[in-house]
Design a protein around this motif. Structure first.
Motif, PDB file in Angstrom:
ATOM      1  N   ILE A 248       0.028  13.902 -12.406  1.00  0.00           N
ATOM      2  CA  ILE A 248      -1.456  14.451 -13.093  1.00  0.00           C
ATOM      3  C   ILE A 248      -2.427  14.158 -12.273  1.00  0.00           C
ATOM      4  O   ILE A 248      -3.299  14.980 -12.000  1.00  0.00           O
ATOM      5  N   LEU A 249      -1.734  13.847 -10.959  1.00  0.00           N
ATOM      6  CA  LEU A 249      -3.119  13.969  -9.377  1.00  0.00           C
ATOM      7  C   LEU A 249      -3.187  15.171  -8.751  1.00  0.00           C
ATOM      8  O   LEU A 249      -4.848  15.248  -8.785  1.00  0.00           O
ATOM      9  N   VAL A 250      -2.126  15.590  -8.868  1.00  0.00           N
ATOM     10  CA  VAL A 250      -2.708  17.420  -8.327  1.00  0.00           C
ATOM     11  C   VAL A 250      -3.515  18.059  -9.446  1.00  0.00           C
ATOM     12  O   VAL A 250      -4.001  18.278  -9.078  1.00  0.00           O
ATOM     13  N   LEU A 251      -2.769  17.292 -10.529  1.00  0.00           N
ATOM     14  CA  LEU A 251      -4.109  18.351 -11.793  1.00  0.00           C
ATOM     15  C   LEU A 251      -5.193  17.923 -12.072  1.00  0.00           C
ATOM     16  O   LEU A 251      -5.634  18.773 -11.865  1.00  0.00           O
ATOM     17  N   PHE A 252      -5.668  16.148 -11.353  1.00  0.00           N
ATOM     18  CA  PHE A 252      -6.588  16.398 -11.931  1.00  0.00           C
ATOM     19  C   PHE A 252      -8.183  16.712 -10.685  1.00  0.00           C
ATOM     20  O   PHE A 252      -8.791  16.970 -10.839  1.00  0.00           O
ATOM     21  N   LEU A 253      -6.653  16.638  -9.899  1.00  0.00           N
ATOM     22  CA  LEU A 253      -7.865  17.202  -8.498  1.00  0.00           C
ATOM     23  C   LEU A 253      -7.555  18.856  -8.108  1.00  0.00           C
ATOM     24  O   LEU A 253      -9.132  19.237  -7.842  1.00  0.00           O
ATOM     25  N   TRP A 254      -6.773  19.672  -9.155  1.00  0.00           N
ATOM     26  CA  TRP A 254      -7.272  20.861  -8.810  1.00  0.00           C
ATOM     27  C   TRP A 254      -8.914  21.360 -10.167  1.00  0.00           C
ATOM     28  O   TRP A 254      -9.032  22.100 -10.152  1.00  0.00           O
ATOM     29  N   THR A 255      -7.862  20.648 -11.374  1.00  0.00           N
ATOM     30  CA  THR A 255      -9.076  21.385 -12.274  1.00  0.00           C
ATOM     31  C   THR A 255     -10.736  20.664 -12.093  1.00  0.00           C
ATOM     32  O   THR A 255     -11.728  20.731 -12.427  1.00  0.00           O
ATOM     33  N   PHE A 256     -10.821  19.449 -11.767  1.00  0.00           N
ATOM     34  CA  PHE A 256     -11.950  18.352 -10.673  1.00  0.00           C
ATOM     35  C   PHE A 256     -12.580  19.687 -10.142  1.00  0.00           C
ATOM     36  O   PHE A 256     -13.832  19.627 -10.077  1.00  0.00           O
ATOM     37  N   ASN A 257     -11.571  20.429  -8.664  1.00  0.00           N
ATOM     38  CA  ASN A 257     -13.014  20.745  -7.883  1.00  0.00           C
ATOM     39  C   ASN A 257     -12.169  22.356  -8.389  1.00  0.00           C
ATOM     40  O   ASN A 257     -12.511  23.918  -7.575  1.00  0.00           O
ATOM     41  N   ASP A 258     -12.159  22.558 -10.024  1.00  0.00           N
ATOM     42  CA  ASP A 258     -12.490  24.207 -10.021  1.00  0.00           C
ATOM     43  C   ASP A 258     -13.168  24.981 -10.054  1.00  0.00           C
ATOM     44  O   ASP A 258     -14.113  24.568 -10.949  1.00  0.00           O
ATOM     45  N   PHE A 259     -13.264  26.044  -9.688  1.00  0.00           N
ATOM     46  CA  PHE A 259     -14.284  27.303  -9.671  1.00  0.00           C
ATOM     47  C   PHE A 259     -13.828  28.092 -10.401  1.00  0.00           C
ATOM     48  O   PHE A 259     -15.046  28.863 -10.428  1.00  0.00           O
ATOM     49  N   ASN A 260     -12.522  28.817  -9.918  1.00  0.00           N
ATOM     50  CA  ASN A 260     -12.667  30.425 -10.794  1.00  0.00           C
ATOM     51  C   ASN A 260     -12.683  30.378 -11.837  1.00  0.00           C
ATOM     52  O   ASN A 260     -13.661  31.241 -12.137  1.00  0.00           O
ATOM     53  N   VAL A 261     -12.253  29.529 -12.914  1.00  0.00           N
ATOM     54  CA  VAL A 261     -12.199  29.302 -14.355  1.00  0.00           C
ATOM     55  C   VAL A 261     -13.837  30.222 -14.676  1.00  0.00           C
ATOM     56  O   VAL A 261     -13.204  30.866 -15.327  1.00  0.00           O
ATOM     57  N   PRO A 262     -14.648  28.462 -14.436  1.00  0.00           N
ATOM     58  CA  PRO A 262     -15.709  28.931 -15.827  1.00  0.00           C
ATOM     59  C   PRO A 262     -16.687  29.886 -14.303  1.00  0.00           C
ATOM     60  O   PRO A 262     -17.128  30.815 -15.580  1.00  0.00           O
ATOM     61  N   TYR A 263     -16.524  30.378 -12.859  1.00  0.00           N
ATOM     62  CA  TYR A 263     -17.598  31.610 -12.733  1.00  0.00           C
ATOM     63  C   TYR A 263     -16.460  33.046 -12.912  1.00  0.00           C
ATOM     64  O   TYR A 263     -17.021  33.661 -13.147  1.00  0.00           O
ATOM     65  N   LEU A 264     -15.444  33.189 -13.429  1.00  0.00           N
ATOM     66  CA  LEU A 264     -15.336  34.184 -14.122  1.00  0.00           C
ATOM     67  C   LEU A 264     -15.300  34.273 -15.493  1.00  0.00           C
ATOM     68  O   LEU A 264     -15.717  35.649 -15.516  1.00  0.00           O
ATOM     69  N   LEU A 265     -15.166  33.266 -16.286  1.00  0.00           N
ATOM     70  CA  LEU A 265     -15.643  34.073 -17.600  1.00  0.00           C
ATOM     71  C   LEU A 265     -17.003  33.491 -17.609  1.00  0.00           C
ATOM     72  O   LEU A 265     -17.028  34.678 -18.866  1.00  0.00           O
TER      73      LEU A 265
END
Lengths: 323, 279
Positions: A248-265
């Motif tokens: 959960i910690l790792v997933l949270f940090l990944w999604t909180f820092n996510d750039f790729n999905v919104p940028y590409l979408l």
């Protein structure tokens, strides 16, 4: 005894047996780990430490397009960038706060749904049955795909008024004609795309966690008359706690820092309902060329993540100690 | 575990839904890649009006796909090789030696892994620009520059995973090698690396995968000569048309190598992940 003084994995740290040496090695034994570490240390400094200190320094400068070529001579402005970013009466502060809220909601929903789906799939595939290996491989495919590939598929499906999602919805008599990549629908689109990509990772980790639970615990519970649901609730989920916590910690940090999905979408024009914090900082830095403000926001984001991580680790370690 | 009837139902329904959720987008990708352009511009249809492989031919000329492909291969292989090579030595030192600063180093590596990429992007961009002005070494937009940039996320991950693999290899093996007179590097090379081969393969493919799909750094750190697939695929969208069929055929082609590699090695990846998680 050369062995004990060199390979010291066995004795606990601090206890260093310093026996007499028969041969004088050309390189002092004590420097061996540092020599092994030297390349990693060099690159850690280059890609992490120096940029981080540089970023911190830049957050105190008025660093815009006029000073870009000579960024080291940009004027020092103290805490102005921070004051500006955190001024919730001003436009920048309101936008930052809004983007922060969107990111928090996005992370919590994405991580929660991914964990639930991953746990369900791991439980369903615990017992062997024909086709299990096939399903396991299939479920992992979205995670193995390059990010832009998965996002492009969803972009195509959500795109246009006659795209796949709208066409199917109107075939089912559910209306349709919604523009999924605009307005408030954009948040839903973003979340579904992120979950599709991320839940297999939760599945992978939880599946591995399930394998580490000894089967005789279940047998004992069954003898005591515990039903399956009780077994899942009282044995499986608690025994998965260490894996879940890290996951959960790792997933949270990944999604909180996510750039790729919104940028590409959404390309450059990310709707405000899906404007994640990384995108917000990116836009402030590379589209409006306000690097000082961007750096200040990055630093604030880092501080927030550090506090969250430390708090989470403290909370989970205390709970598992009490358990 | 005895399975009551209700669980069998829940499992059946649950697996069906999860399979649909997973498969529908994959189905859309595959079928779109064999549709003519007219099909993808009109209302969505589940089945192509004509089956055609033309998108697989055209995708190479619509954008400079081959160039982007080569750039991605060079950068991803370079980043994976460099980070695993550096990480092998570092992980060996952390796993086998107790030395001053060990915990500090471990902590730094672990924490940089969670930092947002955007934090490093701004300063690296300016540092590269400054280095370019001062020395004439062009890092901005070069393959080497991008490879070094990608170490920001592949290096901590590689070190972290390799430490957990090395920890699972008995120290007795090392000690036997030491008695035979092998030095640390020889021991690493002849004993530890062979024993950790599957783990090293898993870490390599993972580092390769992340570089292969990376977008944030690539959007700023590449130029016309170093554009990677992640950025290049966007060029199928022109102002007037989006060549969705070619987007999907190109996506499929660039995905196959990483998906196969990942599925082959996922077992070892799980081992490394859980070894780190359970401890």
């Amino acid at each position: 005894m050369t062995v004990t003084s060199t390979a010291q994995a066995a004795p606990p740290s601090g206890a260093e047996p310093d026996g007499p040496r028969r041969r004088r090695p050309r390189i002092s034994k004590r420097s061996v780990p540092y020599l092994l570490l030297a390349p990693a240390l060099f690159f850690e400094l280059l890609v992490h430490i120096v940029p981080m200190l540089g970023g911190l320094w830049m957050s105190f400068l008025r660093l815009n397009q006029f000073f870009l070529r000579e960024w080291m001579s940009a004027p020092f402005t103290g805490l102005d960038n921070y004051r500006f970013a955190l001024d919730f009466d001003g436009a920048a502060g309101v936008e930052l706060l809004q983007s922060f809220g969107v990111t928090a909601a996005f992370s919590i929903i994405t991580v929660g749904v991914s964990w639930v789906l991953g746990l369900a799939a791991a439980l369903f595939l615990q017992r062997s049955f024909p086709g299990r290996t096939l399903l396991r491989g299939l479920f992992l495919v979205p995670y193995a795909l390059p990010i832009y590939t998965s996002v492009m598929i969803w972009k195509f499906m959500l795109d246009r008024s006659d795209g796949m999602v709208n066409a199917t919805l109107s075939d089912l008599g559910l209306g349709g004609e919604r523009f999924w990549l605009l307005g408030n629908n954009a948040f839903l689109s973003l979340t579904i795309t992120a979950v599709w990509r991320l839940w297999p990772f939760a599945f992978l980790a939880l599946m591995a966690g399930l394998q580490s639970i000894p089967t005789d615990v279940y047998d004992a519970a069954a003898v005591d008359g515990a039903g399956l649901w009780q077994q899942i609730r009282t044995i499986t989920v608690p025994m998965l706690r260490p894996v879940s916590q890290v996951l959960i910690l790792v997933l949270f940090l990944w999604t909180f820092n996510d750039f790729n999905v919104p940028y590409l979408l959404f390309d450059q024009a990310v709707p405000s309902s899906a404007n994640l914090i990384s995108i917000h900082i990116y836009q402030n830095s590379f589209l409006t060329w306000n690097f000082g403000l961007g750096s200040a926001m990055s630093t604030l984001l880092l501080l927030f993540l550090l506090v969250i991580t430390a708090g989470y680790l403290m909370l989970t370690s205390r709970r598992s100690r009490n358990a | 575990m005895r399975e009551p009837r209700w669980f069998q139902w829940v499992r059946g329904v649950g697996l069906c839904l999860l399979t649909l959720f997973t498969v529908i987008p994959l189905y859309v990708m595959v079928t779109t890649s064999v549709k003519p352009l007219s099909d993808v511009q009109d209302t969505f249809q589940w089945w192509p009006s004509v089956l055609t492989l033309q998108p697989y031919v055209d995708m190479w000329s619509t954008v400079r796909l081959a160039d982007y492909f080569v750039n991605s291969v060079v950068v991803s292989l370079g980043a994976a090789a460099l980070s695993v090579l550096i990480a092998l030595f570092a992980a060996y030192a952390i796993s086998r030696y107790r030395f001053r600063g060990r915990d500090l180093f471990r902590f730094t590596v672990l924490s940089t892994q969670m930092f947002p990429g955007i934090l490093f992007l701004l300063p690296l961009y300016l540092i590269y620009a400054t280095v370019g002005q001062a020395t004439g070494i062009v890092l901005q937009g070069s393959h080497v520059g991008l490879i070094i940039t990608y170490l920001t996320f592949s290096l901590p991950f590689s070190i972290w995973m390799l430490v957990s693999y090395f920890d699972s290899i008995p120290v007795d093996l090392d000690e036997a090698a030491f008695i035979d007179g092998a030095g640390p590097v020889q021991t690493l090379w002849r004993v530890v690396i062979p024993a950790a081969k599957p783990g090293i393969a898993a870490v390599s493919i993972y580092a390769f995968m992340t570089a292969w799909g990376e977008t944030l750094f690539a959007s700023i750190m590449t130029d016309a000569d170093s554009t990677t697939l992640a950025i290049g695929l966007r060029e199928y969208s022109t102002q007037s048309t989006v060549y969705w069929n070619e987007v999907m055929s190109a996506s499929l082609v660039v995905s196959i190598p990483v998906v196969l590699g990942f599925l082959a090695l996922q077992r070892y990846l799980v081992q490394g992940l859980t070894a780190g998680a359970v401890k």
